[in-house]
Design a protein around this motif. Structure first.
Motif, mmCIF file in Angstrom:
data_model
loop_
_atom_site.group_PDB
_atom_site.id
_atom_site.type_symbol
_atom_site.label_atom_id
_atom_site.label_comp_id
_atom_site.label_asym_id
_atom_site.label_seq_id
_atom_site.Cartn_x
_atom_site.Cartn_y
_atom_site.Cartn_z
ATOM 1 N N VAL A 141 0.864 -1.179 0.000
ATOM 2 C CA VAL A 141 0.000 0.000 0.000
ATOM 3 C C VAL A 141 0.901 1.230 0.000
ATOM 4 N N SER A 142 0.821 2.047 -1.044
ATOM 5 C CA SER A 142 1.719 3.195 -1.206
ATOM 6 C C SER A 142 1.088 4.451 -0.624
ATOM 7 N N LEU A 143 1.514 4.846 0.556
ATOM 8 C CA LEU A 143 0.986 6.032 1.218
ATOM 9 C C LEU A 143 2.086 7.072 1.378
ATOM 10 N N SER A 144 1.708 8.343 1.275
ATOM 11 C CA SER A 144 2.664 9.434 1.470
ATOM 12 C C SER A 144 2.840 9.680 2.972
ATOM 13 N N GLU A 145 3.299 8.647 3.654
ATOM 14 C CA GLU A 145 3.471 8.664 5.107
ATOM 15 C C GLU A 145 4.731 7.861 5.432
ATOM 16 N N GLU A 146 5.010 7.684 6.707
ATOM 17 C CA GLU A 146 6.122 6.826 7.075
ATOM 18 C C GLU A 146 5.823 5.391 6.608
ATOM 19 N N PRO A 147 6.809 4.701 6.044
ATOM 20 C CA PRO A 147 6.516 3.411 5.412
ATOM 21 C C PRO A 147 5.932 2.361 6.348
ATOM 22 N N GLU A 148 6.296 2.402 7.627
ATOM 23 C CA GLU A 148 5.735 1.396 8.542
ATOM 24 C C GLU A 148 4.224 1.566 8.714
ATOM 25 N N GLN A 149 3.700 2.750 8.402
ATOM 26 C CA GLN A 149 2.260 2.962 8.518
ATOM 27 C C GLN A 149 1.477 2.291 7.391
ATOM 28 N N GLU A 150 2.179 1.878 6.346
ATOM 29 C CA GLU A 150 1.523 1.155 5.249
ATOM 30 C C GLU A 150 1.177 -0.274 5.642
ATOM 31 N N ILE A 151 1.964 -0.849 6.552
ATOM 32 C CA ILE A 151 1.856 -2.284 6.834
ATOM 33 C C ILE A 151 0.497 -2.669 7.423
ATOM 34 N N PRO A 152 -0.023 -1.985 8.458
ATOM 35 C CA PRO A 152 -1.323 -2.400 9.006
ATOM 36 C C PRO A 152 -2.457 -2.307 7.988
ATOM 37 N N VAL A 153 -2.374 -1.343 7.076
ATOM 38 C CA VAL A 153 -3.424 -1.213 6.047
ATOM 39 C C VAL A 153 -3.382 -2.414 5.117
ATOM 40 N N ALA A 154 -2.194 -2.753 4.668
ATOM 41 C CA ALA A 154 -2.048 -3.909 3.781
ATOM 42 C C ALA A 154 -2.478 -5.196 4.478
ATOM 43 N N ARG A 155 -2.074 -5.358 5.725
ATOM 44 C CA ARG A 155 -2.439 -6.565 6.471
ATOM 45 C C ARG A 155 -3.954 -6.680 6.608
ATOM 46 N N HIS A 156 -4.612 -5.571 6.934
ATOM 47 C CA HIS A 156 -6.062 -5.613 7.106
ATOM 48 C C HIS A 156 -6.753 -5.965 5.785
ATOM 49 N N LEU A 157 -6.276 -5.403 4.694
ATOM 50 C CA LEU A 157 -6.863 -5.717 3.384
ATOM 51 C C LEU A 157 -6.735 -7.206 3.070
ATOM 52 N N VAL A 158 -5.562 -7.736 3.271
ATOM 53 C CA VAL A 158 -5.337 -9.155 2.972
ATOM 54 C C VAL A 158 -6.219 -10.033 3.846
ATOM 55 N N ASP A 159 -6.248 -9.763 5.137
ATOM 56 C CA ASP A 159 -7.055 -10.575 6.053
ATOM 57 C C ASP A 159 -8.544 -10.481 5.729
ATOM 58 N N HIS A 160 -8.969 -9.306 5.268
ATOM 59 C CA HIS A 160 -10.379 -9.100 4.939
ATOM 60 C C HIS A 160 -10.848 -10.080 3.871
ATOM 61 N N PHE A 161 -9.979 -10.382 2.912
ATOM 62 C CA PHE A 161 -10.391 -11.257 1.815
ATOM 63 C C PHE A 161 -10.023 -12.719 2.038
ATOM 64 N N THR A 162 -8.865 -12.985 2.605
ATOM 65 C CA THR A 162 -8.506 -14.395 2.810
ATOM 66 C C THR A 162 -9.437 -15.065 3.825
ATOM 67 N N GLY A 163 -10.103 -14.258 4.650
ATOM 68 C CA GLY A 163 -11.093 -14.811 5.576
ATOM 69 C C GLY A 163 -12.314 -15.372 4.880
ATOM 70 N N ARG A 164 -12.429 -15.147 3.585
ATOM 71 C CA ARG A 164 -13.582 -15.658 2.826
ATOM 72 C C ARG A 164 -13.363 -17.068 2.282
ATOM 73 N N GLU A 165 -12.167 -17.575 2.419
ATOM 74 C CA GLU A 165 -11.902 -18.915 1.897
ATOM 75 C C GLU A 165 -12.877 -19.916 2.508
ATOM 76 N N HIS A 166 -13.312 -20.851 1.678
ATOM 77 C CA HIS A 166 -14.213 -21.936 2.091
ATOM 78 C C HIS A 166 -15.604 -21.413 2.477
ATOM 79 N N HIS A 167 -16.002 -20.275 1.930
ATOM 80 C CA HIS A 167 -17.351 -19.767 2.208
ATOM 81 C C HIS A 167 -18.404 -20.635 1.523
ATOM 82 N N PRO A 168 -19.664 -20.563 1.982
ATOM 83 C CA PRO A 168 -20.724 -21.327 1.307
ATOM 84 C C PRO A 168 -20.807 -20.955 -0.169
ATOM 85 N N MET A 169 -20.942 -21.936 -1.024
ATOM 86 C CA MET A 169 -20.934 -21.703 -2.467
ATOM 87 C C MET A 169 -22.109 -20.840 -2.895
#
Length: 615
Positions: A268-296
């Motif tokens: 996630v490319s933010l005009s901020e300190e680079p470590e502040q990008e990490i929680p945003v990216a992590r939350h995005l990834v977790d938001h979608f990978t949590g959908r694995e094995h959902h009801p068809m």
């Protein structure tokens, strides 16, 4: 082929990046890029540690020349002496020799096809004969083969990173400024890698325009599949900006791809300190990978839908909803909310309460059984109340539907009532897939009623930034698909109504569907940035944020600057130590201005341009 309705990770091959492999069954990796100079060894090590402590799994450094390419090896050694084995990535532009040096010192090297052999775009119209074009391809091969050999010998991964803002004039002359050109810029390099059986490759296609970024990545996946390539993919929206706007824009673009299982690493490319990008990216990834094995979701796509080149779904207008109108925003409330600037909704749903007083021009939505026919008040019906729609007179009616409601019943209803706007809701673990399923079912039935997507149940969050990221990510694919006539975000927490409205409008602007405020295309900065980027952004924002519809690019250097801000009205680009160049559209109008004078020069240029248009 992409499954539009059910979440699956895209199959890819595993590549080795030090002790943190990527692709195949590996987790989606999170990364960031250092902003300190690579010549500052101590500062680079300290910043890398902050990124790693925040959860970064790869750390990238810019390497402008041989000195920086050698220094990244020293940074690498210093981290290893501290017991840190996180892979480092060298970012190389313009100089193939630098990439070869860096490949001996780190776990991964990023090169940019737009300037690895050719100069970056100059916006000049150049003509290439077939013979000249073939010669350029041969030059790519001559430059790339030595790097591949070094990478093979040192077990170094290669990232082929295409940026929309730095396509070569050769590609531009042949394909134009199109996703097809962006993809071909990448495929030229991939075909050489495939022929040489060098498979330790990851690919990225980035743009500040989310629509261009998503469509190009979708097309790249399709083209790779045709040629039996299954390399892992790096996702990012470049020059996304900072603060709320940067998070929303990144979530729209990255979320639209993650929703379809596309992506093996995220930055996630933010005009901020680079470590502040990490929680945003992590939350995005977790938001979608949590959908694995959902009801068809058992749905059938509409045959006329083009996933690779989607156009806006054809609808008939109901009032100012649908048709050629910009998507609307609906908000739940009491009708007495105060909204700042132009960040107000088009409709406020007040449920069973009909406010006795309202502000001028305010439109309300109320439950159908309390609707009394007042002007600018409109009824909403739950699915079970479909039989009563015909008994209520109103120019606009809203019907709440979810996938699984009797298609026979609602199709008959909507055919009889073109004045109905569908409010599509989902309770499913994969709301993107289920909302797509309902829309495709309607398209297959030939229905042209507008659709407002309502995320009513997914955002029970107290933290505004997480609410914004989730909402933007879930809406991303639906907007890029061209299906969205409106959005309705709900929150059961304490997030203020004006923040919810501003979020909805920000999501629409990030997807290039509706303009409601000034847009800033600003890069995150790196070791090439030679001025105080964050302070400059704050100063420019303070002076221009009232200029609705204006696009301003704020770039640290020329690598992607002129290209990524090509559709901006004005650009502020680092030209050298303490020096700034100003652009109006694609034209550089002032060069090498002292940094301390540059913001005032920019504001003067904006004022002058506005006056010229008004006169």
């Amino acid at each position: 082929m992409t499954d539009l309705f059910n979440y699956h990770r895209r199959p890819s091959v595993k590549i080795d990046v030090g002790d943190t492999p990527m692709g195949d069954q590996q987790p989606i990796r999170i990364q960031s890029m250092a902003t300190v100079s690579t010549n500052d060894i101590e500062g680079s090590v300290a910043q890398a540690r902050r990124i790693i402590d925040a959860g970064g799994e790869y750390v990238r450094f810019t390497t402008q020349g041989t000195r920086e390419a050698e220094n990244i090896g020293r940074i690498h050694d210093a981290l290893r002496q501290q017991g840190i084995t996180t892979p480092l990535v060298a970012d190389v532009h313009f100089n193939a020799r630098v990439a070869e040096v860096a490949a001996k010192n780190v776990e991964k090297v990023r090169i940019n096809p737009g300037n690895y052999v050719d100069p970056a775009r100059t916006f000049k119209k150049l003509e290439y004969t077939d013979e000249e074009y073939d010669r350029e391809l041969h030059r790519i091969e001559e430059r790339l083969l030595p790097l591949l050999q070094i990478c093979r010998e040192h077990h170094t991964a290669l990232r082929i990173g295409v940026n929309h803002g730095s396509l070569s004039d050769r590609i531009m002359s042949h394909y134009g400024d199109t996703p097809e050109g962006i993809v071909e810029s990448c495929m030229e390099f991939l075909r050489i890698c495939q022929r040489e059986k060098f498979n330790n490759v990851v690919i990225s296609i980035k743009a500040s325009n989310t629509v261009v970024m998503v469509r190009s990545m979708r097309l790249l996946v399709a083209e790779m599949d045709k040629e039996d390539m299954h390399y892992p993919l790096h996702l990012g929206v470049t020059e996304a900006g900072e603060g709320e706007d940067g998070r929303i824009k990144s979530a729209v673009g990255i979320g639209a791809l993650l929703a379809d299982g596309i992506g093996d690493t995220v930055r996630v490319s933010l005009s901020e300190e680079p470590e502040q990008e990490i929680p945003v990216a992590r939350h995005l990834v977790d938001h979608f990978t949590g959908r694995e094995h959902h009801p068809m979701i058992p749905a059938t796509p509409f045959e006329g839908f083009d996933y690779l080149r989607p156009e806006r779904r054809v609808t008939h207008p109901v009032g100012h909803i649908g048709g050629d109108n910009v998507p609307v925003v609906i908000l739940s409330g009491k009708g007495d909310e105060e909204f700042y600037n132009d960040q107000h909704p088009d409709f406020i749903y007040t449920g069973k309460e009909v406010p006795s007083q309202r502000k001028d021009g305010q439109r309300l939505i109320v439950d159908f059984n309390v609707y009394d026919g007042q002007a600018d008040t409109f009824p909403i019906f739950p699915a079970q109340a479909m039989p009563w729609i015909g008994s209520v007179e109103a120019p606009i009616k809203f019907l709440v539907l979810s996938y699984g409601v009797s298609a026979e019943e609602y199709i008959a209803c909507l055919r009889l009532h073109p004045e109905v706007v569908v409010v599509a809701v989902s309770h499913h673990a994969n709301p993107t897939g289920e909302l797509r399923a309902l829309t495709h079912e309607m398209m297959r039935a030939g229905l042209n009623n507008p659709i407002v997507f309502c995320h009513a149940y997914a955002y029970q969050k107290e933290e505004k930034d997480l609410f914004q990221i989730d909402a933007a990510a879930d809406m991303g694919a639906l907007m890029i698909d061209g299906l969205t006539d409106g959005i309705w975000l709900m929150n059961d927490g304490d997030i203020a109504a004006n923040d919810i409205a501003a979020t909805a409008l920000g999501i629409l602007q990030a997807a290039r569907l509706r303009v409601s405020k000034t847009e800033y295309i600003s890069c995150p900065g790196c070791g090439r940035t030679l001025y105080n980027l964050q302070a400059t952004i704050a100063k420019i924002k303070a002076a221009t944020q009232h200029m609705k519809g204006l696009k301003i690019g704020i770039m640290g250097c020329i690598v992607n600057g002129p290209g990524e801000m090509a559709d901006a009205d004005f650009g502020y680009v680092g030209a050298g130590p303490g020096r700034i160049s100003l652009y109006r559209r694609k034209e550089c109008v002032e060069r090498n201005i002292p940094e301390e004078e540059a913001v005032e020069h920019l504001l003067k240029l904006i004022r002058q341009t506005i006056q010229e248009k008004e006169s």
